[in-house]
Design a protein around this motif. Structure first.
Motif, PDB file in Angstrom:
ATOM      1  N   GLU A 266       0.844  -1.193   0.000  1.00 42.20           N
ATOM      2  CA  GLU A 266       0.000   0.000   0.000  1.00 42.20           C
ATOM      3  C   GLU A 266       0.888   1.256   0.000  1.00 42.20           C
ATOM      4  O   GLU A 266       1.668   1.462   0.935  1.00 42.20           O
ATOM      5  CB  GLU A 266      -0.905   0.019   1.220  1.00 42.20           C
ATOM      6  CG  GLU A 266      -1.828  -1.182   1.315  1.00 42.20           C
ATOM      7  CD  GLU A 266      -2.664  -1.145   2.574  1.00 42.20           C
ATOM      8  OE1 GLU A 266      -2.821  -0.038   3.142  1.00 42.20           O
ATOM      9  OE2 GLU A 266      -3.142  -2.207   2.995  1.00 42.20           O
ATOM     10  N   PRO A 267       0.799   2.100  -1.016  1.00 39.44           N
ATOM     11  CA  PRO A 267       1.639   3.311  -1.079  1.00 39.44           C
ATOM     12  C   PRO A 267       1.438   4.234   0.130  1.00 39.44           C
ATOM     13  O   PRO A 267       2.404   4.802   0.635  1.00 39.44           O
ATOM     14  CB  PRO A 267       1.208   3.986  -2.377  1.00 39.44           C
ATOM     15  CG  PRO A 267       0.624   2.882  -3.201  1.00 39.44           C
ATOM     16  CD  PRO A 267      -0.016   1.948  -2.233  1.00 39.44           C
ATOM     17  N   ALA A 268       0.197   4.382   0.564  1.00 38.15           N
ATOM     18  CA  ALA A 268      -0.071   5.269   1.700  1.00 38.15           C
ATOM     19  C   ALA A 268       0.607   4.747   2.964  1.00 38.15           C
ATOM     20  O   ALA A 268       1.189   5.516   3.745  1.00 38.15           O
ATOM     21  CB  ALA A 268      -1.579   5.405   1.928  1.00 38.15           C
ATOM     22  N   LEU A 269       0.543   3.427   3.178  1.00 37.65           N
ATOM     23  CA  LEU A 269       1.178   2.837   4.360  1.00 37.65           C
ATOM     24  C   LEU A 269       2.698   2.952   4.267  1.00 37.65           C
ATOM     25  O   LEU A 269       3.381   3.221   5.267  1.00 37.65           O
ATOM     26  CB  LEU A 269       0.760   1.372   4.480  1.00 37.65           C
ATOM     27  CG  LEU A 269       1.182   0.648   5.773  1.00 37.65           C
ATOM     28  CD1 LEU A 269       0.586   1.332   6.990  1.00 37.65           C
ATOM     29  CD2 LEU A 269       0.754  -0.812   5.718  1.00 37.65           C
ATOM     30  N   GLU A 270       3.242   2.771   3.080  1.00 39.38           N
ATOM     31  CA  GLU A 270       4.685   2.904   2.886  1.00 39.38           C
ATOM     32  C   GLU A 270       5.147   4.334   3.173  1.00 39.38           C
ATOM     33  O   GLU A 270       6.169   4.557   3.824  1.00 39.38           O
ATOM     34  CB  GLU A 270       5.052   2.499   1.458  1.00 39.38           C
ATOM     35  CG  GLU A 270       6.512   2.689   1.100  1.00 39.38           C
ATOM     36  CD  GLU A 270       7.423   1.754   1.873  1.00 39.38           C
ATOM     37  OE1 GLU A 270       8.635   2.056   1.942  1.00 39.38           O
ATOM     38  OE2 GLU A 270       6.948   0.739   2.410  1.00 39.38           O
ATOM     39  N   GLU A 271       4.372   5.318   2.701  1.00 43.38           N
ATOM     40  CA  GLU A 271       4.722   6.716   2.948  1.00 43.38           C
ATOM     41  C   GLU A 271       4.665   7.048   4.429  1.00 43.38           C
ATOM     42  O   GLU A 271       5.546   7.750   4.972  1.00 43.38           O
ATOM     43  CB  GLU A 271       3.771   7.622   2.163  1.00 43.38           C
ATOM     44  CG  GLU A 271       4.050   9.119   2.326  1.00 43.38           C
ATOM     45  CD  GLU A 271       5.409   9.527   1.812  1.00 43.38           C
ATOM     46  OE1 GLU A 271       5.919  10.570   2.271  1.00 43.38           O
ATOM     47  OE2 GLU A 271       5.978   8.810   0.958  1.00 43.38           O
ATOM     48  N   LYS A 272       3.648   6.542   5.111  1.00 41.94           N
ATOM     49  CA  LYS A 272       3.537   6.761   6.559  1.00 41.94           C
ATOM     50  C   LYS A 272       4.704   6.136   7.301  1.00 41.94           C
ATOM     51  O   LYS A 272       5.262   6.716   8.235  1.00 41.94           O
ATOM     52  CB  LYS A 272       2.214   6.183   7.068  1.00 41.94           C
ATOM     53  CG  LYS A 272       1.925   6.487   8.526  1.00 41.94           C
ATOM     54  CD  LYS A 272       0.557   5.964   8.927  1.00 41.94           C
ATOM     55  CE  LYS A 272       0.275   6.277  10.396  1.00 41.94           C
ATOM     56  NZ  LYS A 272      -1.067   5.757  10.816  1.00 41.94           N
TER      57      LYS A 272
END
Length: 474
Positions: free
Chosen positions: A19-25
């Motif tokens: 998940e890109p959002a989880l990776e960014e977080k």
């Protein structure tokens, strides 16, 4: 999280989340931790140079006139200032972390090589080899994991540190190919070990982060569910309270407008129905309050109100007198030990607790009676109020004394199956007493009845009319 070891060696990105959002977080949190590690590294670098300076001053007697000591002093100030600034301005370094951390590592490594070259080389070449080699290995491990740099950047820095170390040894005048070869072997092994450590801990850190993310999501979902439940209870209590309040006000109007036309018995009956309606409204408020604070460790503060304890006890007795009379039980409200004057506390909570205890006592008593008494005990500027409700009922087994205060808990026994209930009343009582900074204690044995004692601290106000000494209500 799938195994992505080969893409990691190509893209040098570790084990990214799908998940890109989880990776960014994760990246943002990872970088925040990295900044904290970075300013700790700066403080440690400043401290190490300070120790080196003290050792040279005490052993080699090199004072401030020494150029090396002056250079070390500048580095001490430099690393200390960077550490302090990063500690209090972390957001700046989160944006520039990779560049700043790389420069700090290179400056520290170059400084160590320079100072070792100028101090230990002349008399102790073996110490020179050991010192520069161990420094390069430690910094390599730090780049891969402790500094939390990207793997590609950590690999580049480790290669650059190895090159600087080899150059310092090669130009030192004590260069020995065999020793230098061993040193390069150790440095190469440290790169492999550093990369392996990074792989292991990157997977561990990501698993922990994913687990915490799931826990936080569950907590948010639970909080949303509790909020929805509280809103539902608020809506239901509003819908129920509105007609109940109307009934209570109509009964009050009947007593006011037609009191002269009604017999005293009917006036008293109207008054008791009005009190029961008010108490039901208060019960709904208590349920809403309990639902609102059950998920929090602290209870909401409630304003202190003056009240007469004897009057409150009598009113509670009158509300349950009909129930006791219907079962043929005696009901005694003993206020002999209640002094004159008003108490400053939370009478609404206390009334709810006492009514609940009286209702339970009548419910589980088949013969004999129920009694309520009170006494006060001085405790400095306040008084400890202890109100006891006793009965001659079935009693409660000793092993169940704490369990009965749990939500929806009921004693499992043959006699208990004869009675109905939700198991919520005593839990609410304990919660309300906790809101009053008080508690409920129980003394009971099977077949010998029970005594519930609600105790709390309150202030005793002077004056007030004398309290009745002994009232037999039923």
């Amino acid at each position: 999280m799938p195994n992505k070891a080969w893409p990691m060696l190509i893209g040098l990105k570790g084990f990214p989340f799908d998940e890109p959002a989880l990776e960014e977080k994760y990246r943002l949190e990872y970088k925040s931790v990295a900044v904290r590690v970075g300013y700790v590294f700066s403080f440690m670098a400043a401290f190490s140079f300070l120790v080196f300076s003290l050792v040279e001053y005490l052993v080699l007697h090199r004072g401030v006139e020494s150029v090396v000591q002056q250079q070390r002093a500048l580095l001490i100030v430099f690393f200390f200032v960077i550490g302090v600034h990063a500690k209090f301005k972390p957001k700046v370094y989160e944006r520039l972390y990779e560049g700043v951390a790389s420069v700090l590592v290179l400056i520290y490594g170059a400084a160590i090589l320079y100072f070792e070259f100028n101090t230990q080389l002349a008399g102790h070449p073996e110490f020179f080899y050991l010192s520069v080699n161990s420094t390069c290995i430690l910094l390599t491990i730090a780049c891969y994991y402790f500094m939390r740099l990207p793997i590609s950047l950590a690999a580049a820095l480790s290669i650059l540190l190895g090159t600087m170390t080899f150059y310092a040894v090669h130009t030192s005048g004590v260069f020995e190919p065999t020793v230098a070869g061993r040193m390069l072997t150790y440095i190469g092994v440290s790169n492999v070990v550093g990369l392996w450590i990074r792989r292991i801990f990157d997977r561990r850190d990501r698993e922990i982060f994913a687990q915490n993310h799931r826990i936080n999501a569950l907590m948010l979902a639970e909080a949303a569910a509790n909020q929805a439940k509280t809103k539902l209870l608020a809506m239901l209590s509003h819908e129920i309270r509105t007609p109940l309040n109307t009934v209570a006000r109509l009964l009050a109007a009947v007593q006011r407008d037609f009191g002269d036309e009604l017999s005293p018995k009917r006036v008293d009956m109207f008054r008791k129905v009005e009190q029961a309606s008010d108490q039901l409204v208060n019960t709904l408020d208590d349920l809403l309050h309990f639902a609102a604070i059950s998920g929090r460790s602290e209870s909401r503060s409630v304003a202190m109100t003056p009240f007469h304890l004897a009057d409150l006890m009598t009113e509670c007795g009158e509300l349950v007198a009909i129930s006791a009379k219907e079962k043929g039980l005696s009901l005694i409200i003993d206020t002999a030990q209640v002094p004159e004057g008003q108490l400053l506390g939370q009478p609404h909570y206390l009334k709810r607790v006492l009514i609940n205890l009286l209702v339970n006592a009548i419910k589980f008593t088949s013969q004999g009676g129920v009694a309520m008494s009170a006494k006060l005990q001085d405790e400095g500027d306040a008084v400890r109020v202890m109100v006891s409700v006793s009965d001659t009922g079935v009693g409660i087994p000793t092993q169940e004394h704490e369990n009965i205060f749990q939500l929806f808990y009921q004693v499992e026994s043959s006699y208990n199956r004869r009675f109905t209930g939700s198991g919520l009343g005593l839990a609410i009582c304990r919660q309300l007493m906790a809101a009053m900074d008080g508690d409920i204690e129980l003394e009971s044995a099977v077949g010998k009845g029970s005594v519930f004692t609600a105790s709390f601290l309150a202030r005793l106000e002077p004056a007030a009319p004398p309290a009745p000494q002994l009232r037999v209500v039923g």
